[in-house]
Design an enzyme around this catalytic site. Structure first.
Site, PDB file in Angstrom:
ATOM      1  N   TYR A  31     115.419  30.806  37.733  1.00 55.21           N
ATOM      2  CA  TYR A  31     114.167  31.313  37.641  1.00 55.21           C
ATOM      3  C   TYR A  31     113.507  31.638  38.691  1.00 55.21           C
ATOM      4  O   TYR A  31     114.854  31.611  40.076  1.00 55.21           O
ATOM      5  CB  TYR A  31     113.317  29.601  37.940  1.00 55.21           C
ATOM      6  CG  TYR A  31     112.123  29.919  38.011  1.00 55.21           C
ATOM      7  CD1 TYR A  31     110.670  29.865  37.404  1.00 55.21           C
ATOM      8  CD2 TYR A  31     111.447  29.519  39.598  1.00 55.21           C
ATOM      9  CE1 TYR A  31     109.544  30.261  37.642  1.00 55.21           C
ATOM     10  CE2 TYR A  31     110.289  30.091  40.391  1.00 55.21           C
ATOM     11  CZ  TYR A  31     109.546  30.501  38.727  1.00 55.21           C
ATOM     12  OH  TYR A  31     108.428  30.571  39.529  1.00 55.21           O
ATOM     13  N   GLU A  58     106.623  36.250  37.830  1.00 53.85           N
ATOM     14  CA  GLU A  58     107.365  35.333  37.001  1.00 53.85           C
ATOM     15  C   GLU A  58     108.610  35.280  35.919  1.00 53.85           C
ATOM     16  O   GLU A  58     108.249  35.654  34.874  1.00 53.85           O
ATOM     17  CB  GLU A  58     106.369  34.291  37.474  1.00 53.85           C
ATOM     18  CG  GLU A  58     107.628  32.606  37.052  1.00 53.85           C
ATOM     19  CD  GLU A  58     106.513  31.584  36.500  1.00 53.85           C
ATOM     20  OE1 GLU A  58     106.093  31.091  35.582  1.00 53.85           O
ATOM     21  OE2 GLU A  58     106.513  30.718  37.318  1.00 53.85           O
TER      22      GLU A  58
END
Ligand code: GDP
Ligand code: MN
Length: 396
Positions: A101, A189
């Site tokens: 992530y 993101e």
């Protein structure tokens, strides 16, 4: 301004972040053609402005044309938590060894960009933050210096990325930071940022929010807004140059000046009502502007009553009243309006409204009184009852 995954990936690619080649389509035949062109296996992905598409069945792998067709048919038109799928992104499927992530956002409290990295990708990052916060690396960046190579490598290393992909992860973080700064993003993101069996690092998903106020610096990004999924009334307002935000209650709100509108929302909420919108009429008071605003508010079927809250400064209340009277001669609204006029020439304004005797229009003197009246009217009670009800507005 939130971007769809494939639009975010376009920006990623522009800044050298690895993504899979693919195509955006809106019909099943185009989806099949795209899949055949890209080569199997492909992944068929719902393009909606909400996360968790995979869990909702909006992300499917297809090994051949028949499967691509089946998934495209199922996903197009699908409802994902209130978002209808109108666009599919078809990309060549990747083999996944590991899911990480990564994100860059603005930490408003620290007034600094913040880079977040975790080796626990693919799942909701809030879950990682709650259950194993030690697996989340958070690093502030000096906005004037930018993210240095050394910092990017440190983040990857401290975050626990596999040793052989530290450089690859650092490259991805650097590119992501570049997207965030150079495109004027608020959020960039990647979840998951994958490592392939060939040890390539690439972005499998993209969530990018651009700063709408900086769009004028990026004319090439202005077409990226998901206008098909935008609230149609918000879009109409934007085209007319009116400040309008759709909310989910049943009381239409109009005021002049953003500050006044915000306090009107608060007062209505305090009186037990739920605002249906935020509409700032600005300094406009002529009949045309008032009519435009009334039409926008009434375009929302959920609206059961409307509060017009005008504070006369430079805008004179008698002018606003005339605008309203002219507008109402043309629109004939079916829901009650409470009009609060205060400030410059307010008495003349209220007198004009009284003389015009518009059906379904109630004049109020104070904001609290107006709020209580409109809440009562939206609930199907009479305005007089509210004013006599002994609440905040009583006696004022
Ligand atoms: P989200 O559910 O909205 O976050 O959508 P994602 O784009 O993150 O996709 C959800 C999940 O589908 C990912 O976490 C992956 O596990 C899986 N997925 C997406 N693309 C691929 C792919 O190309 N190959 C494989 N094997 N899995 C994929
Ligand atoms: Mn994702």
């Amino acid at each position: 301004m939130d971007l769809l995954e494939y639009q975010g990936k376009q920006l990623f690619a522009k800044h050298g972040l690895e993504v899979s080649p693919g195509k955006a389509v809106t019909t099943v035949p185009d989806a099949i053609a795209a899949a055949n062109e890209i080569g199997y296996p492909v992944v068929v992905k719902a393009q909606v402005l909400i996360g968790g598409r995979g869990k909702a069945g909006g992300v499917k792998l297809a090994a051949n044309e028949a499967q691509a067709q089946e998934h495209a048919e199922n996903i197009l038109g699908m409802d994902i938590r209130g978002h209808t799928v109108r666009t599919l992104w078809i990309e060549h499927a990747s083999d996944i060894a590991t899911e990480y992530y990564a994100s860059v956002l603005l930490d408003r409290q620290e007034k600094q960009p913040l880079v977040i990295f975790s080796v626990e990708g693919g799942v909701e990052i809030e879950q990682v933050a709650a259950q194993s916060p030690e697996k989340l690396i958070r690093r502030h960046v000096d906005a004037l210096k930018g993210l240095s190579r050394r910092e990017a490598v440190e983040i990857a290393t401290e975050g626990g990325a596999d040793e052989d992909v530290i450089e690859g992860v650092a490259d991805a973080l650097t590119a992501l930071y570049e997207v965030w700064t150079q495109e004027d993003a608020v959020l960039a993101e990647i979840n998951p940022l994958i490592v392939t069996p060939e040890r390539e690092v690439k972005a499998l998903d993209a969530k990018v929010t651009l700063d709408g106020n900086a769009l004028y610096r990026h004319p090439e990004n202005q077409g990226l807004s998901d206008s098909e999924n935008e609230d149609p009334i918000e879009r109409r307002a934007r085209e007319q140059g009116v400040q309008y935000v759709a909310l989910d209650g049943d009381i239409g709100i109009l005021g002049n000046g953003a500050g006044l509108v915000m306090s009107t929302l608060d007062v209505v909420a305090q009186a037990g009502g739920r605002p249906a919108n935020f509409l700032d009429a600005g300094g406009g008071s002529d009949a045309g502007k008032v009519k435009q605003a009334v039409e926008l508010i009434l375009a929302n079927d959920a609206v059961k009553a409307v509060l017009f809250n005008i504070f006369g400064g430079i805008t004179r209340c008698d002018e606003v009243a005339r605008g309203l009277i002219a507008a109402f001669a043309e629109i004939e609204p079916q829901v009650p309006f409470v009009v609060r006029l205060d400030g410059t020439n307010d008495e003349q304004g209220r007198a004009l409204l009284r003389e015009a005797a518009l059906p379904n229009v109630y004049a109020a003197k104070t904001m609290n009184e107006a709020a209580e009246q409109v809440v009562a009217l939206a609930a199907g009670r009479s305005a007089e009852n509210a004013a006599a009800g002994g609440g905040m507005g009583a006696g004022s």
